[in-house]
Design a protein around this motif. Structure first.
Motif, PDB file in Angstrom:
ATOM      1  N   ALA A   3       0.841  -1.201   0.000  1.00 54.54           N
ATOM      2  CA  ALA A   3       0.000   0.000   0.000  1.00 54.54           C
ATOM      3  C   ALA A   3       0.874   1.248   0.000  1.00 54.54           C
ATOM      4  O   ALA A   3       0.581   2.231  -0.695  1.00 54.54           O
ATOM      5  N   ASP A   4       1.958   1.190   0.739  1.00 54.31           N
ATOM      6  CA  ASP A   4       2.885   2.322   0.796  1.00 54.31           C
ATOM      7  C   ASP A   4       3.513   2.567  -0.570  1.00 54.31           C
ATOM      8  O   ASP A   4       3.641   3.699  -1.031  1.00 54.31           O
ATOM      9  N   LEU A   5       3.882   1.470  -1.211  1.00 55.85           N
ATOM     10  CA  LEU A   5       4.485   1.577  -2.545  1.00 55.85           C
ATOM     11  C   LEU A   5       3.493   2.218  -3.529  1.00 55.85           C
ATOM     12  O   LEU A   5       3.854   3.107  -4.315  1.00 55.85           O
ATOM     13  N   ASN A   9       3.654   5.733  -5.638  1.00 55.97           N
ATOM     14  CA  ASN A   9       3.442   5.805  -7.082  1.00 55.97           C
ATOM     15  C   ASN A   9       2.471   6.932  -7.443  1.00 55.97           C
ATOM     16  O   ASN A   9       2.695   7.700  -8.382  1.00 55.97           O
ATOM     17  N   ILE A  10       1.378   7.022  -6.670  1.00 54.99           N
ATOM     18  CA  ILE A  10       0.386   8.075  -6.930  1.00 54.99           C
ATOM     19  C   ILE A  10       1.019   9.459  -6.742  1.00 54.99           C
ATOM     20  O   ILE A  10       0.831  10.368  -7.560  1.00 54.99           O
ATOM     21  N   ALA A  11       1.816   9.586  -5.704  1.00 52.80           N
ATOM     22  CA  ALA A  11       2.471  10.867  -5.441  1.00 52.80           C
ATOM     23  C   ALA A  11       3.441  11.229  -6.561  1.00 52.80           C
ATOM     24  O   ALA A  11       3.497  12.370  -7.024  1.00 52.80           O
ATOM     25  N   TRP A  12       4.199  10.218  -7.027  1.00 54.92           N
ATOM     26  CA  TRP A  12       5.173  10.460  -8.101  1.00 54.92           C
ATOM     27  C   TRP A  12       4.459  10.861  -9.395  1.00 54.92           C
ATOM     28  O   TRP A  12       4.847  11.818 -10.076  1.00 54.92           O
TER      29      TRP A  12
END
Ligand code: ZN
Length: 205
Positions: A3-5, A9-12
Motif C-alpha cells: 500500500a505504501d508503494l 506511485n500516486i504521489a510520483w
C-alpha cells in the motif's frame, strides 16, 4: 508495504504530471532512449537514478553482477531490440565496486545456481591472477575483478553477431564500460570503449 508503494506511485505520478502535463501521453506513444544499460541487479545501482535520466531515456537490462553470457537469451533479446528497433547508439556495461555477485564469485562457499551464473567471473579471476595478485586487500581484489568483469562484458557484447551485423551495416554504435562507486555515487569510465573503428582495424590487419 505494498500500500505504501502504491501511495508513493500516486504521489510520483501527480508530481510528474504537474511538472510536465503531456509527459505520460508522450511516453505512452513511443520510447526513444539514447542508451542501453547492462548493469547489476543491486538495488543501489538503478540505471535511471545514478545516470540522472528520466523514464524513457535509458533501456535497461540488469542481472546479478552484470554478467554478459553469450548465450543469455534475455540479454540478447534486449540487445537486439535496442539495436534493431530502438536504434540505440550508446551501449553501456556498468559494474560497481562492492558488488555482492563479484564477492560471491571469489568465495569458497556454495551459492547454488549463482555459482553457475558467476562462473565467467571465476574464470576471469584465474586468467588475471598475476594482475590481481598486485591488489593490496580483499576489497581491492574484488573491485579490480569487478572492473575486469565490465571490460569483459564490453568485449562480449561487441562480439555478438547482433553488434557485428550492425557495424557491418555502418551503424555508429559504441559499447562503453563504466564502474559505479557506492561510496561517492560517481560513475567512472574504464576507457574500454569498442566501436566500429575497432572492427575496421581488425579487418585491415
Ligand atoms: Zn552487484
Amino acid at each position: 508495504m505494498l500500500a505504501d508503494l502504491l501511495d508513493r506511485n500516486i504521489a510520483w505520478s501527480s508530481h510528474r504530471n504537474a511538472i510536465e502535463p503531456d509527459y505520460f501521453a508522450r511516453l505512452a506513444t513511443q520510447q526513444a532512449p539514447e542508451f542501453f544499460w547492462i548493469g547489476c541487479s543491486d538495488s543501489r545501482v538503478p540505471a535511471n537514478v545514478v545516470a540522472g535520466l528520466d523514464p524513457g531515456e535509458v533501456f535497461v537490462h540488469r542481472n546479478v553482477a552484470n554478467v554478459v553470457h553469450s548465450s543469455d537469451m534475455n540479454l540478447l533479446s534486449a540487445l537486439e531490440f535496442a539495436v534493431e528497433a530502438l536504434k540505440i547508439r550508446e551501449i553501456i556495461v556498468c559494474g560497481h565496486y562492492g558488488c555482492g555477485g563479484v564477492r560471491a564469485a571469489t568465495e569458497d562457499l556454495p551459492h547454488g545456481l549463482a555459482d553457475h551464473w558467476l562462473e565467467p567471473i571465476r574464470r576471469l579471476a584465474r586468467s588475471y591472477a598475476v594482475d590481481l595478485a598486485r591488489t593490496v586487500s580483499t576489497e581491492d581484489f574484488r573491485d579490480r575483478l569487478a572492473e575486469l568483469n565490465v571490460v569483459e562484458g564490453v568485449r562480449r557484447v561487441s562480439e555478438t553477431p547482433i553488434l557485428q551485423r550492425a557495424w557491418d551495416r555502418g551503424m555508429p554504435i559504441s559499447v562503453h564500460g563504466l564502474i559505479y562507486s557506492l561510496k561517492d555515487g560517481l560513475l567512472r569510465d574504464l576507457n574500454c570503449t569498442i566501436d566500429r573503428s575497432h572492427i575496421s582495424l581488425e579487418a585491415g590487419e
